[in-house]
Design a protein around this motif. Structure first.
Motif, PDB file in Angstrom:
ATOM      1  N   SER A  52       0.816   6.028  15.153  1.00  0.00           N
ATOM      2  CA  SER A  52       2.276   6.313  14.388  1.00  0.00           C
ATOM      3  C   SER A  52       1.920   6.418  12.862  1.00  0.00           C
ATOM      4  O   SER A  52       2.564   7.438  12.097  1.00  0.00           O
ATOM      5  N   LEU A  53       1.237   5.603  12.306  1.00  0.00           N
ATOM      6  CA  LEU A  53       0.558   5.265  10.989  1.00  0.00           C
ATOM      7  C   LEU A  53      -0.054   6.574  10.529  1.00  0.00           C
ATOM      8  O   LEU A  53       0.195   7.379   9.418  1.00  0.00           O
ATOM      9  N   LEU A  54      -0.874   7.371  11.452  1.00  0.00           N
ATOM     10  CA  LEU A  54      -1.545   8.404  11.179  1.00  0.00           C
ATOM     11  C   LEU A  54      -0.547   9.602  11.085  1.00  0.00           C
ATOM     12  O   LEU A  54      -0.883  10.609   9.924  1.00  0.00           O
ATOM     13  N   TYR A  61      -5.509  -3.270   8.051  1.00  0.00           N
ATOM     14  CA  TYR A  61      -4.102  -3.592   7.996  1.00  0.00           C
ATOM     15  C   TYR A  61      -3.310  -2.454   8.473  1.00  0.00           C
ATOM     16  O   TYR A  61      -3.203  -1.399   7.919  1.00  0.00           O
ATOM     17  N   PHE A  62      -2.672  -2.576   9.516  1.00  0.00           N
ATOM     18  CA  PHE A  62      -1.854  -1.618  10.296  1.00  0.00           C
ATOM     19  C   PHE A  62      -0.312  -1.980   9.751  1.00  0.00           C
ATOM     20  O   PHE A  62       0.213  -2.854  10.723  1.00  0.00           O
ATOM     21  N   ASP A  63       0.314  -1.355   8.908  1.00  0.00           N
ATOM     22  CA  ASP A  63       1.622  -1.731   8.465  1.00  0.00           C
ATOM     23  C   ASP A  63       2.562  -1.287   9.681  1.00  0.00           C
ATOM     24  O   ASP A  63       2.511  -0.364  10.149  1.00  0.00           O
ATOM     25  N   ASN A 122      -7.698  -4.038   4.388  1.00  0.00           N
ATOM     26  CA  ASN A 122      -7.878  -2.439   4.110  1.00  0.00           C
ATOM     27  C   ASN A 122      -6.670  -1.839   4.404  1.00  0.00           C
ATOM     28  O   ASN A 122      -6.658  -1.701   5.693  1.00  0.00           O
ATOM     29  N   ASP A 123      -5.595  -1.339   3.835  1.00  0.00           N
ATOM     30  CA  ASP A 123      -4.432  -0.436   4.143  1.00  0.00           C
ATOM     31  C   ASP A 123      -5.044   0.907   4.877  1.00  0.00           C
ATOM     32  O   ASP A 123      -5.371   1.730   4.200  1.00  0.00           O
ATOM     33  N   PHE A 124      -4.639   0.703   6.213  1.00  0.00           N
ATOM     34  CA  PHE A 124      -4.957   1.747   6.815  1.00  0.00           C
ATOM     35  C   PHE A 124      -4.281   3.189   6.340  1.00  0.00           C
ATOM     36  O   PHE A 124      -4.863   4.330   6.216  1.00  0.00           O
TER      37      PHE A 124
END
Ligand SMILES: [Zn+2]
Length: 302
Positions: free
Chosen positions: A43-45, A160-162, A174-176
């Motif tokens: 989802s973040l990607l 870190y997966f927000d 580390n913010d992915f």
């Protein structure tokens, strides 16, 4: 017969006047370590891909091999780091396909770059390989039209997966999302495209693209690899100061969005960058450059 011709003209006119976006599609088939076997990461990607793809208004042509026309796509296998090749690769219009995965990258958070290819066939097929971006074929090149590429993320990093991109207040590690944006920038040609190199002055390590020079106020200082803005280069996001996304580092516990300077870099590479996101005409699920670029870890003390 005449009616049919008029109808076609009308349809083509409609298409050419429609603002479109580029669909950035991720392919997980080389994710041998299962880094993306987690819907939150996917989802973040996708959010990162949409954030950048929705700002690109280029019309990228399809590449359709067949018969005497061959198109073999090559890229860095994100799960192993070796070169992967897919023969007779079909490229859909207005779409970039990016192979993603995870592996141990040591002290580097991510590696991203556009794919390469070898091709043969008729002249018209060869002409289609620039995806309609005619500046790709100039000397020096002034445009970029990759089929896609690959990104490897460090499977051993403290990520870190927000779960809520609306705030960056709670980032630990580390913010992915930030690293995904940075590596997508490399796939889109920042630091990797021939049309990036067109504007690199290696004598004084500056980037002299017109749009970026205007935004920064002078030629933009580059990092020693000539593939990133210099460490600590500042720009703005919606008028608010932020370190540029395409400098070499990310500070632990922080997020970096694409800044004005990062977008002007895309413009100088040849992308038609919209000031605001544009809708995609179609959202389909469906690089001769291999940039081995790093995203170094900066450890903030205290
Ligand atoms: Zn980088």
């Amino acid at each position: 017969m005449k009616k049919y011709g008029l109808l076609l003209t009308g349809v083509m006119g409609l298409i050419s006047h429609q603002a479109t976006a580029i669909s950035i599609v991720f392919d997980y088939s080389y994710d041998s370590s299962g880094f993306f076997a987690d819907t939150q990461r996917v989802s973040l990607l996708n959010a990162a891909g949409n954030a950048l793809g929705s700002r690109l208004q280029d019309n990228l042509g399809a590449i359709t091999p067949g018969g005497v026309n061959t198109f073999d796509a090559s890229f860095i296998n994100p799960g192993t780091g070796s070169t992967a090749t897919i023969n007779n690769y079909n490229v859909l219009d207005n779409t970039l396909v990016i192979y993603v995965g995870g592996r141990d990258l040591g002290s580097t958070l991510g590696i991203g770059g556009s794919g390469g290819f070898s091709a043969g066939g008729t002249q018209s097929f060869i002409d289609s390989l620039n995806r309609g971006q005619t500046g790709v074929d100039l000397t020096p090149p002034t445009d970029f039209g990759p089929w896609g590429g690959s990104i490897s993320f460090n499977s051993t990093a403290n990520w870190y997966f927000d779960t809520d991109l609306s705030t960056d207040a709670d980032i630990v590690g580390n913010d992915f999302y930030s690293v995904a944006l940075h590596e997508l920038g490399h796939v889109l040609g920042l630091g990797t495209a021939g049309s990036w190199n067109t504007w690199v002055n290696s004598t004084d390590a500056t980037f002299t693209g017109n749009l970026s020079t205007l935004a920064f106020g002078s030629a933009v200082p580059l990092y020693s690899d000539l593939s990133h803005w210099n460490t600590g280069t500042m720009s703005t996001v919606d008028g608010v100061a932020q370190e540029a996304a395409m400098d070499p580092n990310l500070t632990t516990g922080t997020r970096k969005l694409f800044t004005k300077l990062d977008y002007t870099g895309l413009g100088d590479v040849g992308w038609e960058v919209s000031a605001v996101p544009v809708p995609a005409a179609v959202w389909l699920f469906g690089s001769g450059l291999l940039g081995l670029l790093h995203f170094g870890r900066r450890n903030r003390k205290s």
